[in-house]
Design an enzyme around this catalytic site. Structure first.
Site, PDB file in Angstrom:
ATOM      1  N   LYS A  22       0.956  -1.227  -0.091  1.00  0.00           N
ATOM      2  CA  LYS A  22      -0.099  -0.099   0.061  1.00  0.00           C
ATOM      3  C   LYS A  22       0.867   1.102   0.051  1.00  0.00           C
ATOM      4  CE  LYS A  22      -1.688   1.446   4.275  1.00  0.00           C
ATOM      5  NZ  LYS A  22      -1.555   3.213   4.413  1.00  0.00           N
ATOM      6  N   ASN A  23       1.932   1.249   0.946  1.00  0.00           N
ATOM      7  CA  ASN A  23       2.596   2.641   0.947  1.00  0.00           C
ATOM      8  C   ASN A  23       3.626   2.725   0.072  1.00  0.00           C
ATOM      9  OD1 ASN A  23       1.063   3.092   3.114  1.00  0.00           O
ATOM     10  ND2 ASN A  23       2.747   2.468   4.965  1.00  0.00           N
ATOM     11  N   ARG A  92      -4.355  10.718   4.755  1.00  0.00           N
ATOM     12  CA  ARG A  92      -3.393  11.691   4.785  1.00  0.00           C
ATOM     13  C   ARG A  92      -2.354  11.309   3.552  1.00  0.00           C
ATOM     14  NH1 ARG A  92      -2.313  14.155   9.243  1.00  0.00           N
ATOM     15  NH2 ARG A  92      -0.477  14.499   8.679  1.00  0.00           N
ATOM     16  N   CYS A 116      -4.764  12.985  13.515  1.00  0.00           N
ATOM     17  CA  CYS A 116      -4.566  11.731  13.139  1.00  0.00           C
ATOM     18  C   CYS A 116      -4.627  10.989  14.536  1.00  0.00           C
ATOM     19  CB  CYS A 116      -2.963  11.616  12.417  1.00  0.00           C
ATOM     20  SG  CYS A 116      -2.986   9.599  11.993  1.00  0.00           S
ATOM     21  N   ARG A 121       0.844  14.529  13.192  1.00  0.00           N
ATOM     22  CA  ARG A 121       1.787  14.454  12.048  1.00  0.00           C
ATOM     23  C   ARG A 121       1.720  15.530  11.018  1.00  0.00           C
ATOM     24  NH1 ARG A 121      -0.888   8.868   9.562  1.00  0.00           N
ATOM     25  NH2 ARG A 121       1.318   8.956   8.188  1.00  0.00           N
ATOM     26  N   PRO A 122       3.093  16.327  11.469  1.00  0.00           N
ATOM     27  CA  PRO A 122       3.083  17.714  10.886  1.00  0.00           C
ATOM     28  C   PRO A 122       3.548  17.382   9.220  1.00  0.00           C
ATOM     29  CG  PRO A 122       4.801  17.202  12.298  1.00  0.00           C
ATOM     30  CD  PRO A 122       3.972  15.974  12.557  1.00  0.00           C
ATOM     31  N   ILE A 123       3.692  18.399   8.481  1.00  0.00           N
ATOM     32  CA  ILE A 123       3.999  18.323   7.231  1.00  0.00           C
ATOM     33  C   ILE A 123       5.298  19.404   6.907  1.00  0.00           C
ATOM     34  CG2 ILE A 123       2.153  16.889   6.190  1.00  0.00           C
ATOM     35  CD1 ILE A 123       1.486  19.873   4.756  1.00  0.00           C
ATOM     36  N   ASP A 124       5.744  19.929   8.065  1.00  0.00           N
ATOM     37  CA  ASP A 124       6.708  21.044   7.776  1.00  0.00           C
ATOM     38  C   ASP A 124       8.015  20.567   6.964  1.00  0.00           C
ATOM     39  OD1 ASP A 124       7.106  19.215  10.232  1.00  0.00           O
ATOM     40  OD2 ASP A 124       8.851  19.981  10.548  1.00  0.00           O
ATOM     41  N   LEU A 125       8.410  19.116   6.927  1.00  0.00           N
ATOM     42  CA  LEU A 125       9.288  18.905   6.358  1.00  0.00           C
ATOM     43  C   LEU A 125       9.013  18.526   4.809  1.00  0.00           C
ATOM     44  CD1 LEU A 125      10.833  15.728   8.617  1.00  0.00           C
ATOM     45  CD2 LEU A 125      11.731  18.044   8.233  1.00  0.00           C
ATOM     46  N   ASP A 308       4.858   0.614  12.145  1.00  0.00           N
ATOM     47  CA  ASP A 308       3.592  -0.044  11.420  1.00  0.00           C
ATOM     48  C   ASP A 308       3.464  -1.504  11.648  1.00  0.00           C
ATOM     49  OD1 ASP A 308       3.009   2.410  10.356  1.00  0.00           O
ATOM     50  OD2 ASP A 308       3.651   1.692   8.300  1.00  0.00           O
ATOM     51  N   ILE A 330       8.766   6.646  16.546  1.00  0.00           N
ATOM     52  CA  ILE A 330       8.347   7.551  15.592  1.00  0.00           C
ATOM     53  C   ILE A 330       7.194   8.314  15.752  1.00  0.00           C
ATOM     54  CG2 ILE A 330       7.619   7.226  13.119  1.00  0.00           C
ATOM     55  CD1 ILE A 330      10.637   6.151  13.367  1.00  0.00           C
ATOM     56  N   ARG A 400      -8.471  -0.431   4.895  1.00  0.00           N
ATOM     57  CA  ARG A 400      -7.535   0.700   4.351  1.00  0.00           C
ATOM     58  C   ARG A 400      -6.214  -0.072   3.784  1.00  0.00           C
ATOM     59  NH1 ARG A 400      -6.966   5.880   7.404  1.00  0.00           N
ATOM     60  NH2 ARG A 400      -5.656   6.255   5.740  1.00  0.00           N
TER      61      ARG A 400
HETATM   62  N1  EPU Z   1       7.307  14.325  10.735  1.00  0.00           N
HETATM   63  C1  EPU Z   1       7.638  15.516  10.834  1.00  0.00           C
HETATM   64  N2  EPU Z   1       7.267  16.448   9.914  1.00  0.00           N
HETATM   65  C2  EPU Z   1       7.123  16.151   8.790  1.00  0.00           C
HETATM   66  C3  EPU Z   1       6.766  14.788   8.112  1.00  0.00           C
HETATM   67  C4  EPU Z   1       7.157  13.839   9.425  1.00  0.00           C
HETATM   68  O1  EPU Z   1       8.142  15.914  11.922  1.00  0.00           O
HETATM   69  O2  EPU Z   1       6.894  17.030   7.784  1.00  0.00           O
HETATM   70  C5  EPU Z   1       7.623  13.257  11.472  1.00  0.00           C
HETATM   71  C6  EPU Z   1       6.162  12.439  11.949  1.00  0.00           C
HETATM   72  O3  EPU Z   1       5.390  13.091  12.847  1.00  0.00           O
HETATM   73  C7  EPU Z   1       6.880  10.985  12.524  1.00  0.00           C
HETATM   74  C8  EPU Z   1       8.110  10.896  11.561  1.00  0.00           C
HETATM   75  O4  EPU Z   1       8.487  12.317  11.369  1.00  0.00           O
HETATM   76  O5  EPU Z   1       7.229  11.325  14.005  1.00  0.00           O
HETATM   77  C9  EPU Z   1       7.915   9.984  10.389  1.00  0.00           C
HETATM   78  O6  EPU Z   1       6.832  10.233   9.619  1.00  0.00           O
HETATM   79  P1  EPU Z   1       6.873  10.331   8.172  1.00  0.00           P
HETATM   80  O7  EPU Z   1       6.637  11.338   7.516  1.00  0.00           O
HETATM   81  O8  EPU Z   1       7.755   9.143   7.747  1.00  0.00           O
HETATM   82  O9  EPU Z   1       5.387   9.360   8.218  1.00  0.00           O
HETATM   83  P2  EPU Z   1       4.459   9.355   6.564  1.00  0.00           P
HETATM   84  O10 EPU Z   1       5.337   9.335   5.332  1.00  0.00           O
HETATM   85  O11 EPU Z   1       3.360  10.436   6.827  1.00  0.00           O
HETATM   86  C10 EPU Z   1       4.350   6.868   6.154  1.00  0.00           C
HETATM   87  C11 EPU Z   1       3.311   5.548   6.136  1.00  0.00           C
HETATM   88  C12 EPU Z   1       2.988   5.430   7.905  1.00  0.00           C
HETATM   89  C13 EPU Z   1       4.202   5.128   8.535  1.00  0.00           C
HETATM   90  C14 EPU Z   1       5.348   5.952   8.330  1.00  0.00           C
HETATM   91  C15 EPU Z   1       6.651   5.895   9.142  1.00  0.00           C
HETATM   92  C16 EPU Z   1       2.614   5.984   3.991  1.00  0.00           C
HETATM   93  C17 EPU Z   1       1.312   6.566   3.137  1.00  0.00           C
HETATM   94  N3  EPU Z   1       2.469   6.181   5.369  1.00  0.00           N
HETATM   95  O12 EPU Z   1       3.829   7.585   6.768  1.00  0.00           O
HETATM   96  O13 EPU Z   1       2.203   4.421   7.468  1.00  0.00           O
HETATM   97  O14 EPU Z   1       3.697   4.688   9.825  1.00  0.00           O
HETATM   98  O15 EPU Z   1       5.436   6.331   6.996  1.00  0.00           O
HETATM   99  O16 EPU Z   1       7.117   4.598   8.568  1.00  0.00           O
HETATM  100  O17 EPU Z   1       3.609   5.746   3.396  1.00  0.00           O
HETATM  101  C18 EPU Z   1       0.335   2.884   7.884  1.00  0.00           C
HETATM  102  O18 EPU Z   1       0.570   2.420   6.766  1.00  0.00           O
HETATM  103  O19 EPU Z   1      -0.368   2.506   8.973  1.00  0.00           O
HETATM  104  C19 EPU Z   1       1.068   4.162   8.142  1.00  0.00           C
HETATM  105  C20 EPU Z   1       0.801   4.994   9.134  1.00  0.00           C
END
Ligand code: EPU
Length: 421
Positions: A22-23, A92, A116, A121-125, A308, A330, A400
């Site tokens: 999925k991811n 998301r 969430c 789950r910020p998106i600052d990065l 996960d 995480i 999902r």
């Molecule tokens: N983070 C930040 N800023 C950002 C983005 C992330 O601080 O801009 C933090 C997050 O809050 C978290 C860490 O960085 O503490 C890692 O988050 P990441 O961005 O890697 O998560 P993601 O890309 O949003 C994907 C998977 C998640 C999985 C995480 C971690 C997808 C669609 N989702 O999410 O999958 O838990 O990576 O491996 O790829 C799931 O499938 O159940 C699921 C939640």
């Protein structure tokens, strides 16, 4: 809302065919926006989240068809660059269209993802990566409004408080492949799903090196072409069923997958008494000890133990012999499953982002509530070994991310069925 009823006490024995990840497939589908030519993605799992991504691509004006395990994104341009709140609020990962839209069309309007249950789950990065490439970003009325006259390569450090980010790496990468000059992403996520995206982009003609490492180097190209790609097997689905074999003391052959993406889990399952044999066509897994042994787990970015699989691993050690400690690095708040597991007789206490699990001889079936995708899977695993019946409400979370879960488990001897409400 549908419920799942699980009757405990039946070992899982048999074969399970593992679906596409999925991811990996969600950002890969979004990446098809980077070209006007046809893209064909295969080994795509039939999941709610995949339908959501297909609907988003369609709402942007692309013609998308699902045929069996293939998704065909027909030749064409987007006619609209807005991903609406209605769409993004249900998933998301919809935010993955931001990078390709800005990369190809130099503008995007994407609803800002909301809260969430697994924690902030910020998106600052994501925004940092795009800004470094020259994108102007405004947040207005709940939308990210991104515009760029031109995109210029840059050296970008993408590490955050919790290490690298999968989707921030994906978005920055997808925005950079058509940028002018060279982009270097430092502290890029190394998850296999990112590597799969890199391979798809390379087959579209992108010039990327450093695949699978924390430094991705992209030399911008003028145009990308259509491509065909087969999605990697789902390592989290694989890991969930590996735990399923060990927790029930059964024996499974997981077809079409590999332990290569699950080395951290394999290591922990060995400690717990699991026996794993690698074959060309899949993984054979069983338990060689009478009792499950206690273990300690810390979730980390890849190749560390995946967040996960944290909830599923916790179900396993609830009936372990001794005390286990699970630390979440995480998502420090991803522990909603603890109260549900305790309702089933587990003995778990939470200290900050560390769970201390005192193994109990057995669990007892109970009505429980699924709170997110992986917590739901953990409750199914607990239900498989609990005495009596476990009734799991809100199973839409499972739909999902786990393709045909009841069918796959039933074929291996589980007693699990869905009640439609
Ligand atoms: N983070 C930040 N800023 C950002 C983005 C992330 O601080 O801009 C933090 C997050 O809050 C978290 C860490 O960085 O503490 C890692 O988050 P990441 O961005 O890697 O998560 P993601 O890309 O949003 C994907 C998977 C998640 C999985 C995480 C971690 C997808 C669609 N989702 O999410 O999958 O838990 O990576 O491996 O790829 C799931 O499938 O159940 C699921 C939640």
């Amino acid at each position: 809302m549908d419920k799942l009823i699980v009757e405990g006490g039946h070992k899982l024995v048999g074969n399970i065919c593992i679906s596409g990840a999925k991811n990996a497939c969600l950002p890969i589908l979004a990446a098809a926006l980077l070209t006007e030519e046809e893209c064909v993605i295969s080994n795509v799992p039939l999941l709610k989240d995949v339908s959501t991504m297909i609907n988003i691509l369609a709402s942007l004006g692309r013609d998308v068809k699902k045929e069996g395990d293939k998704v065909i994104i027909a030749r064409g341009r987007v006619t609209n660059v807005t991903a609406s709140y209605e769409m993004v609020s249900t998933m998301r990962a919809s935010v993955a269209v931001l990078g390709p839209l800005i990369g190809r069309y130099r503008e995007a309007k994407v609803s800002f993802p909301g809260g969430c249950v697994i924690g902030p789950r910020p998106i600052d990065l994501h925004l940092k990566g795009l800004r470094a490439l020259g994108v102007d970003i405004d947040i207005k009325e709940g939308y990210i409004i991104a515009k760029a006259k031109k995109l210029k390569g840059n050296r970008i450090y993408l590490g955050g408080h919790f290490g690298s980010s999968v989707l921030a790496t994906d978005n920055t990468l997808m925005a950079s492949v058509l940028a002018e000059g060279e982009t270097i992403i430092e502290d890029a996520a190394c998850e296999p799903e990112v590597t799969d995206l890199v391979e798809f982009l390379q087959s579209m003609g992108a010039d990327i090196s450093g695949k699978g490492t924390p430094t991705l180097r992209v030399r911008g190209v003028k145009k990308l072409k259509g491509a065909k790609h087969s999605v990697i097997p789902d390592r989290i689905e694989t890991g969930t069923y590996m735990i399923g074999a060990v927790i029930t003391g059964g024996k499974l052959f997981l077809e079409g997958t590999t332990v290569d993406h699950n080395l951290a889990l394999m290591d922990k399952l060995h400690e717990c008494g699991g026996e794993i044999k690698e074959h060309k066509s899949g993984i054979e897994i069983s338990r060689k000890t009478n009792k499950i042994k206690a273990t300690d787990v810390t979730t980390l970015t890849y190749p560390g133990f995946p967040t996960d699989l944290q909830a599923q691993m916790m179900s396993l050690v609830t009936i372990g012999d001794g005390i286990s400690v699970i630390t979440e690095k995480i998502y420090p708040e991803r522990f909603i499953h603890i109260s549900e597991l305790n309702r089933m007789g587990a003995n778990i206490i939470l200290e900050g982002s560390t769970a201390i699990i005192k193994g109990v001889p057995s669990l007892s079936g109970a009505p429980v509530m699924a709170s997110d995708l992986r917590a739901s899977a953990a409750l199914v695993l607990a239900g498989l070994v609990a005495d009596g019946k476990t009734e799991i409400a809100r199973v839409y979370h499972l739909d999902r991310g786990y393709e045909r879960i009841e069918e796959k488990l039933t074929a291996c001897g589980a007693k699990i069925y869905r009640v439609k409400e």
